[in-house]
Write a protein that holds these residues in place. Structure first.
Motif, PDB file in Angstrom:
ATOM      1  N   GLY A  10       0.830  -1.195   0.000  1.00 35.97           N
ATOM      2  CA  GLY A  10       0.000   0.000   0.000  1.00 35.97           C
ATOM      3  C   GLY A  10       0.864   1.243   0.000  1.00 35.97           C
ATOM      4  O   GLY A  10       2.011   1.227   0.437  1.00 35.97           O
ATOM      5  N   GLU A  11       0.307   2.321  -0.500  1.00 38.57           N
ATOM      6  CA  GLU A  11       1.045   3.577  -0.607  1.00 38.57           C
ATOM      7  C   GLU A  11       1.517   4.099   0.738  1.00 38.57           C
ATOM      8  O   GLU A  11       2.606   4.633   0.868  1.00 38.57           O
ATOM      9  N   ALA A  12       0.712   3.944   1.757  1.00 33.20           N
ATOM     10  CA  ALA A  12       1.075   4.446   3.082  1.00 33.20           C
ATOM     11  C   ALA A  12       1.663   3.345   3.958  1.00 33.20           C
ATOM     12  O   ALA A  12       1.843   3.535   5.151  1.00 33.20           O
ATOM     13  N   ALA A  13       1.953   2.191   3.371  1.00 33.61           N
ATOM     14  CA  ALA A  13       2.459   1.027   4.114  1.00 33.61           C
ATOM     15  C   ALA A  13       1.523   0.685   5.270  1.00 33.61           C
ATOM     16  O   ALA A  13       1.956   0.295   6.349  1.00 33.61           O
ATOM     17  N   ARG A  28      -5.108  -4.850   6.972  1.00 36.80           N
ATOM     18  CA  ARG A  28      -4.792  -3.455   7.298  1.00 36.80           C
ATOM     19  C   ARG A  28      -4.245  -3.403   8.715  1.00 36.80           C
ATOM     20  O   ARG A  28      -4.884  -3.863   9.665  1.00 36.80           O
ATOM     21  N   TRP A  29      -3.041  -2.855   8.872  1.00 35.57           N
ATOM     22  CA  TRP A  29      -2.398  -2.718  10.171  1.00 35.57           C
ATOM     23  C   TRP A  29      -3.047  -1.560  10.920  1.00 35.57           C
ATOM     24  O   TRP A  29      -3.068  -0.438  10.439  1.00 35.57           O
ATOM     25  N   GLY A  33       2.009   3.602  14.066  1.00 25.96           N
ATOM     26  CA  GLY A  33       3.225   3.545  13.262  1.00 25.96           C
ATOM     27  C   GLY A  33       3.252   2.392  12.281  1.00 25.96           C
ATOM     28  O   GLY A  33       2.315   1.606  12.175  1.00 25.96           O
ATOM     29  N   VAL A  34       4.346   2.310  11.582  1.00 26.60           N
ATOM     30  CA  VAL A  34       4.553   1.275  10.578  1.00 26.60           C
ATOM     31  C   VAL A  34       5.116   0.039  11.280  1.00 26.60           C
ATOM     32  O   VAL A  34       6.079   0.149  12.046  1.00 26.60           O
ATOM     33  N   PRO A  35       4.531  -1.127  11.056  1.00 28.72           N
ATOM     34  CA  PRO A  35       5.021  -2.327  11.743  1.00 28.72           C
ATOM     35  C   PRO A  35       6.368  -2.779  11.184  1.00 28.72           C
ATOM     36  O   PRO A  35       6.696  -2.519  10.030  1.00 28.72           O
ATOM     37  N   ASP A  65      -4.331 -13.403  -1.025  1.00 29.07           N
ATOM     38  CA  ASP A  65      -3.265 -12.628  -1.642  1.00 29.07           C
ATOM     39  C   ASP A  65      -3.798 -11.213  -1.865  1.00 29.07           C
ATOM     40  O   ASP A  65      -4.867 -11.045  -2.466  1.00 29.07           O
ATOM     41  N   TYR A  66      -3.089 -10.213  -1.388  1.00 31.27           N
ATOM     42  CA  TYR A  66      -3.579  -8.831  -1.491  1.00 31.27           C
ATOM     43  C   TYR A  66      -3.835  -8.418  -2.935  1.00 31.27           C
ATOM     44  O   TYR A  66      -4.669  -7.564  -3.207  1.00 31.27           O
ATOM     45  N   ARG A  67      -3.158  -9.034  -3.882  1.00 28.46           N
ATOM     46  CA  ARG A  67      -3.380  -8.687  -5.291  1.00 28.46           C
ATOM     47  C   ARG A  67      -4.764  -9.123  -5.765  1.00 28.46           C
ATOM     48  O   ARG A  67      -5.303  -8.576  -6.720  1.00 28.46           O
ATOM     49  N   ASP A  68      -5.351 -10.116  -5.079  1.00 31.35           N
ATOM     50  CA  ASP A  68      -6.707 -10.561  -5.417  1.00 31.35           C
ATOM     51  C   ASP A  68      -7.769  -9.697  -4.746  1.00 31.35           C
ATOM     52  O   ASP A  68      -8.933  -9.717  -5.140  1.00 31.35           O
TER      53      ASP A  68
END
Length: 126
Positions: A10-13, A28-29, A33-35, A65-68
């Motif tokens: 993702g763009e914002a990680a 989605r985390w 912060g970023v993990p 799979d996130y691409r799906d």
């Protein structure tokens, strides 16, 4: 539940790919912060409405799979209250989900699976 964050997407990680005893998936985390890549203790939540599920056989799973753009969730119905909320045992976690309106004969002990557009991951510390 213990997961291993494998990568950020993702763009914002703000999404992660992970592996766990339930399989490989993404979500989605929802922590601060970023993990970091590595092991984390987390809880899962399924945001939004579950349109339908299927009664199936098989072990608990969270895979996708996130691409799906979807995540498959499979677990055992552990409880159902009069308001139509079910406790779904998925590994060591219990997810509270609204029973789909078209679900028939919901009973404790049945194994169901459904797909979701995403799952939310909430880290916590023990």
């Amino acid at each position: 539940m213990e997961i291993r964050v494998e990568g950020l997407v993702g763009e914002a990680a703000d999404f992660v790919t992970f592996t766990s005893s339930l399989g490989q998936a993404w979500g989605r985390w929802c922590g601060k912060g970023v993990p970091s890549v590595g092991n984390h203790t987390v809880e899962f939540d399924v945001p939004g409405v579950i349109e339908s599920w299927s009664e199936v056989k098989g072990a608990a799973a969270i895979v996708g799979d996130y691409r799906d753009g979807i995540v498959l969730v499979r677990g055992v119905i552990e409880s159902v209250d009069e308001d139509g909320v079910a406790g779904l045992r998925v590994g060591t976690d219990v997810l509270l989900i609204d029973v789909p309106q078209n679900a028939e004969r919901v009973r404790v002990g049945m194994v169901v699976e459904f797909t979701a557009e995403q799952i939310d991951i909430y880290p916590y510390f023990v």
